[in-house]
Motif scaffolding. Sequence first.
Motif, PDB file in Angstrom:
ATOM      1  N   ASN A   1       0.827  -1.208   0.000  1.00 13.10           N
ATOM      2  CA  ASN A   1       0.000   0.000   0.000  1.00 13.10           C
ATOM      3  C   ASN A   1       0.864   1.262   0.000  1.00 13.10           C
ATOM      4  N   GLN A   2       2.049   1.219   0.594  1.00 12.85           N
ATOM      5  CA  GLN A   2       2.962   2.360   0.516  1.00 12.85           C
ATOM      6  C   GLN A   2       3.330   2.648  -0.937  1.00 12.85           C
ATOM      7  N   ALA A   3       3.552   1.580  -1.702  1.00  4.57           N
ATOM      8  CA  ALA A   3       3.878   1.754  -3.123  1.00  4.57           C
ATOM      9  C   ALA A   3       2.701   2.400  -3.868  1.00  4.57           C
ATOM     10  N   ILE A   4       1.486   1.999  -3.533  1.00  2.00           N
ATOM     11  CA  ILE A   4       0.303   2.607  -4.159  1.00  2.00           C
ATOM     12  C   ILE A   4       0.199   4.070  -3.740  1.00  2.00           C
ATOM     13  N   PHE A   5       0.432   4.353  -2.460  1.00  4.20           N
ATOM     14  CA  PHE A   5       0.421   5.745  -1.986  1.00  4.20           C
ATOM     15  C   PHE A   5       1.437   6.572  -2.769  1.00  4.20           C
ATOM     16  N   ASP A   6       2.645   6.041  -2.949  1.00  2.00           N
ATOM     17  CA  ASP A   6       3.691   6.769  -3.675  1.00  2.00           C
ATOM     18  C   ASP A   6       3.266   7.045  -5.111  1.00  2.00           C
ATOM     19  N   ASN A   7       2.649   6.050  -5.749  1.00  2.00           N
ATOM     20  CA  ASN A   7       2.172   6.204  -7.120  1.00  2.00           C
ATOM     21  C   ASN A   7       1.072   7.265  -7.190  1.00  2.00           C
ATOM     22  N   LEU A   8       0.132   7.221  -6.260  1.00  2.00           N
ATOM     23  CA  LEU A   8      -0.935   8.222  -6.229  1.00  2.00           C
ATOM     24  C   LEU A   8      -0.366   9.625  -6.026  1.00  2.00           C
ATOM     25  N   LYS A   9       0.583   9.736  -5.103  1.00  2.00           N
ATOM     26  CA  LYS A   9       1.176  11.046  -4.829  1.00  2.00           C
ATOM     27  C   LYS A   9       1.873  11.597  -6.068  1.00  2.00           C
ATOM     28  N   SER A  10       2.540  10.728  -6.837  1.00  2.00           N
ATOM     29  CA  SER A  10       3.226  11.195  -8.039  1.00  2.00           C
ATOM     30  C   SER A  10       2.241  11.546  -9.155  1.00  2.00           C
ATOM     31  N   GLN A  11       1.100  10.844  -9.226  1.00  2.00           N
ATOM     32  CA  GLN A  11       0.114  11.090 -10.283  1.00  2.00           C
ATOM     33  C   GLN A  11      -0.864  12.205  -9.934  1.00  2.00           C
ATOM     34  N   VAL A  12      -1.336  12.227  -8.696  1.00  2.00           N
ATOM     35  CA  VAL A  12      -2.403  13.137  -8.284  1.00  2.00           C
ATOM     36  C   VAL A  12      -1.867  14.302  -7.443  1.00  2.00           C
ATOM     37  N   GLY A  13      -0.728  14.110  -6.838  1.00  2.00           N
ATOM     38  CA  GLY A  13      -0.157  15.141  -5.985  1.00  2.00           C
ATOM     39  C   GLY A  13      -0.385  14.900  -4.500  1.00  2.00           C
ATOM     40  N   PHE A  14      -1.303  14.001  -4.182  1.00  2.00           N
ATOM     41  CA  PHE A  14      -1.587  13.640  -2.792  1.00  2.00           C
ATOM     42  C   PHE A  14      -2.362  12.327  -2.789  1.00  2.00           C
ATOM     43  N   VAL A  15      -2.515  11.743  -1.615  1.00  2.00           N
ATOM     44  CA  VAL A  15      -3.328  10.534  -1.469  1.00  2.00           C
ATOM     45  C   VAL A  15      -4.668  10.970  -0.887  1.00  2.00           C
ATOM     46  N   PRO A  16      -5.735  10.925  -1.687  1.00  2.00           N
ATOM     47  CA  PRO A  16      -7.041  11.318  -1.157  1.00  2.00           C
ATOM     48  C   PRO A  16      -7.418  10.489   0.078  1.00  2.00           C
ATOM     49  N   ASN A  17      -8.021  11.139   1.044  1.00  2.00           N
ATOM     50  CA  ASN A  17      -8.397  10.463   2.289  1.00  2.00           C
ATOM     51  C   ASN A  17      -9.243   9.213   2.054  1.00  2.00           C
ATOM     52  N   LEU A  18     -10.155   9.275   1.076  1.00  2.00           N
ATOM     53  CA  LEU A  18     -11.005   8.109   0.836  1.00  2.00           C
ATOM     54  C   LEU A  18     -10.162   6.936   0.344  1.00  2.00           C
ATOM     55  N   TYR A  19      -9.210   7.203  -0.539  1.00  2.00           N
ATOM     56  CA  TYR A  19      -8.336   6.127  -1.007  1.00  2.00           C
ATOM     57  C   TYR A  19      -7.536   5.549   0.161  1.00  2.00           C
ATOM     58  N   ALA A  20      -7.002   6.405   1.010  1.00  2.00           N
ATOM     59  CA  ALA A  20      -6.239   5.926   2.167  1.00  2.00           C
ATOM     60  C   ALA A  20      -7.117   5.057   3.067  1.00  2.00           C
ATOM     61  N   THR A  21      -8.387   5.405   3.189  1.00  2.00           N
ATOM     62  CA  THR A  21      -9.304   4.655   4.047  1.00  2.00           C
ATOM     63  C   THR A  21      -9.517   3.237   3.532  1.00  2.00           C
ATOM     64  N   TYR A  22      -9.417   3.026   2.224  1.00  2.00           N
ATOM     65  CA  TYR A  22      -9.522   1.667   1.679  1.00  2.00           C
ATOM     66  C   TYR A  22      -8.452   0.745   2.256  1.00  2.00           C
ATOM     67  N   THR A  23      -7.331   1.294   2.745  1.00  2.00           N
ATOM     68  CA  THR A  23      -6.242   0.443   3.232  1.00  2.00           C
ATOM     69  C   THR A  23      -6.527  -0.170   4.599  1.00  2.00           C
ATOM     70  N   HIS A  24      -7.671   0.129   5.185  1.00  2.00           N
ATOM     71  CA  HIS A  24      -8.070  -0.618   6.395  1.00  2.00           C
ATOM     72  C   HIS A  24      -8.238  -2.095   6.035  1.00  2.00           C
ATOM     73  N   SER A  25      -8.440  -2.370   4.749  1.00  2.00           N
ATOM     74  CA  SER A  25      -8.398  -3.731   4.217  1.00  2.00           C
ATOM     75  C   SER A  25      -7.099  -3.837   3.424  1.00  2.00           C
ATOM     76  N   GLU A  26      -6.303  -4.845   3.678  1.00  2.00           N
ATOM     77  CA  GLU A  26      -4.990  -4.978   3.030  1.00  2.00           C
ATOM     78  C   GLU A  26      -5.067  -4.863   1.510  1.00  2.00           C
ATOM     79  N   ASN A  27      -6.094  -5.454   0.906  1.00  2.00           N
ATOM     80  CA  ASN A  27      -6.209  -5.442  -0.556  1.00  2.00           C
ATOM     81  C   ASN A  27      -7.251  -4.457  -1.070  1.00  2.00           C
TER      82      ASN A  27
END
Length: 182
Positions: free
Chosen positions: A16-42
């Motif tokens: 999920n850190q790798a996904i966060f890094d990808n989102l940050k590079s594409q969108v500029g930040f990790v939206p809170n809703l996307y981060a909330t999905y990580t309460h489930s590993e997948n």
Amino acid sequence: METFNVPTRDQVSADNQAIFDNLKSQVGFVPNLYATYTHSENGLADYLALANRKTTLSGKEKEVINLVVSEVNGCAYCKAAHTAIGKMNGFTEDQILEIRGGEASFDAKLDALAKYVKSAVLNRSKPENSALEAFFEAGYNKENLVDTIILIGDKTISNFLYGSTEIPVDFPAAQELEVTVV
């Protein structure tokens, strides 16, 4: 009610850190809703696979669906996010408000799409025959219908996640409609 935190990069798995890094590079930040999905590993990877799937729908058509579904479901987070994304796709503030109400008088094809989506969501998967007929008469086909339904499901998932967690909205608030959709 259970309080939900918005996981930070250091609180999630390496995947999920790798996904966060990808989102940050594409969108500029990790939206809170996307981060909330990580309460489930997948959860985040699964959701992004669905959200980023190939579709026959244009960016504008996708935003019509996202805006109508989010309005009908009363999702403040998704209304705010998709108001911003709708503007990036060329819609004006007035057009976005009209779309959220289930119409698009400025474009006949988008109007048929908005009306179909509103009818399908309000009637819990059973749109009025007239809305479905108008969808096809506007030039949409069966493949477009399936892609529309998948996108309705995609947005409903996010609406439900926000509705159950009420995490902070990190987009500018969407203007409220003067008339409710329901």
